[in-house]
Design an enzyme around this catalytic site. Structure first.
Site, short mmCIF file in Angstrom:
data_model
loop_
_atom_site.label_atom_id
_atom_site.label_comp_id
_atom_site.label_asym_id
_atom_site.label_seq_id
_atom_site.Cartn_x
_atom_site.Cartn_y
_atom_site.Cartn_z
N ASN A 155 13.32 63.07 44.30
CA ASN A 155 13.09 63.89 45.51
C ASN A 155 13.04 63.01 46.77
OD1 ASN A 155 10.65 62.59 45.24
ND2 ASN A 155 9.41 64.45 45.04
N GLU A 189 5.56 61.40 48.82
CA GLU A 189 6.31 62.61 48.49
C GLU A 189 6.87 63.24 49.77
OE1 GLU A 189 6.95 62.81 45.51
OE2 GLU A 189 5.28 63.37 44.20
N ASP A 205 2.20 51.21 44.02
CA ASP A 205 1.35 52.36 43.67
C ASP A 205 0.75 52.23 42.28
OD1 ASP A 205 3.80 52.65 42.35
OD2 ASP A 205 4.44 54.34 43.58
N HIS A 239 11.43 60.25 47.20
CA HIS A 239 10.20 59.53 47.52
C HIS A 239 10.43 58.03 47.39
CE1 HIS A 239 8.68 59.92 43.06
NE2 HIS A 239 9.11 58.70 43.23
C1 GLP Z 1 8.29 56.40 40.50
C2 GLP Z 1 7.65 55.28 41.37
C3 GLP Z 1 8.63 54.82 42.38
C4 GLP Z 1 9.96 54.61 41.67
C5 GLP Z 1 10.57 55.94 41.38
C6 GLP Z 1 11.91 55.87 40.67
O1 GLP Z 1 7.68 57.59 40.68
N1 GLP Z 1 6.43 55.61 42.00
O2 GLP Z 1 8.16 53.63 42.98
O3 GLP Z 1 10.83 53.91 42.52
O4 GLP Z 1 9.65 56.75 40.72
O5 GLP Z 1 11.78 55.86 39.27
P1 GLP Z 1 12.97 55.61 38.28
O6 GLP Z 1 13.46 54.23 38.53
O7 GLP Z 1 12.36 55.75 36.91
O8 GLP Z 1 14.00 56.62 38.56
#
Ligand code: GLP
Length: 255
Positions: free
Chosen positions: A136, A143, A67, A138
């Site tokens: 959440n 989402e 993304d 995702h």
């Molecule tokens: C972000 C990304 C995800 C990532 C997730 C976890 O929003 N779009 O691909 O896996 O959040 O983030 P973190 O590792 O900072 O908890």
């Protein structure tokens, strides 16, 4: 679905990096799906370290990130382009003309999403997809409520996700939208590695292993034939007793 648990987060990061490295060594022209987020920082550090020590070439690897925020240039410090260059691409022998992320500055984000989806399919599809887990539940920026049939598309970020990722934006201005691979896009990957660390992921990980439904996007992974989950003990702390038999405790047994 294989779940491996680790006491020390550092061992988990090393294990994840070793799995990725093994894939590249087995298939130098690997199509590798990449993720961003705090969870991956240590994984990429270990991967850089291991790849340098083993002189592993990444020249022929093609990468697709999950993304990118809409409206951020590649040079914006909070863009996933910057993250990937800083944490991974600049340290190894990647040919960055084969390292793809959705273009956040494309004039038409919907057309860009379609183009990106086509690029993935044209490459022959993703061999190995790395995933983190949102608080959440995702994956990518899919989402809660995202269709299990979704492909790469323009998505609206939820207030929870914006709060989770705000730390990266020094001016406090986080975009409302992003381009994300869809859940169906992710599910077409041949193998998937989900990396989950820390107490803030205990609820989403528990939910992801319970009922499969579109309000828990990561739960779709239960329907994939080749998913490995690496999790630390904090992230696994809410797993019900009945599911604990699914977990393999791993200390230093590197693959
Ligand atoms: C972000 C990304 C995800 C990532 C997730 C976890 O929003 N779009 O691909 O896996 O959040 O983030 P973190 O590792 O900072 O908890």
């Amino acid at each position: 679905m294989k779940i491996l648990s680790f006491k020390a987060t550092h061992d988990l990061e090393k294990y994840a990096a070793t799995l990725i490295l093994n894939e590249v060594q087995k298939k130098p022209r690997l199509v590798l799906g990449l993720a961003t987020g705090r969870t991956m920082v240590g994984v990429y550090q270990e991967l850089v370290h291991l790849a340098q020590n083993t002189f592993t070439s990444f020249k022929e690897v093609t990468t697709f990130n999950l993304d990118e925020y809409v409206g951020l240039s590649e040079l914006h410090p909070a863009s996933f382009h910057s993250y990937m260059n800083e944490k991974l691409f600049s340290h190894l022998s990647f040919d960055t003309t084969h390292c793809f992320l959705p273009r956040g500055m494309a004039l038409n984000a919907e057309a860009e999403a379609l183009r990106y989806e086509n690029e993935i399919q044209k490459s022959g599809g993703i061999d190995f997809q790395l995933l983190g887990l949102g608080q959440n539940a995702h994956i990518g920026f899919n989402e809660p409520g995202s269709s299990f049939h979704s492909r790469t598309r323009l998505v609206q970020l939820s207030p929870a996700t914006k709060a989770q990722n705000l730390f990266a934006f020094s001016d406090g201005q986080i975009p409302d939208t992003a381009i994300s691979m869809g859940l169906a896009t992710i599910m077409r990957s041949k193998k998937i590695l989900l990396v989950v660390t820390g107490a803030s992921k205990a609820v989403p990980l528990r939910d992801c292993l319970a009922d499969v439904n579109e309000y828990v996007p990561a739960s779709i992974l239960q329907r994939h034939a080749a998913v490995t989950i690496l999790a630390d003990e904090e992230a696994l702390s809410l797993i019900p007793e009945s599911q604990k038999k699914l977990i393999t405790r791993t200390d230093h047994n590197l693959p």
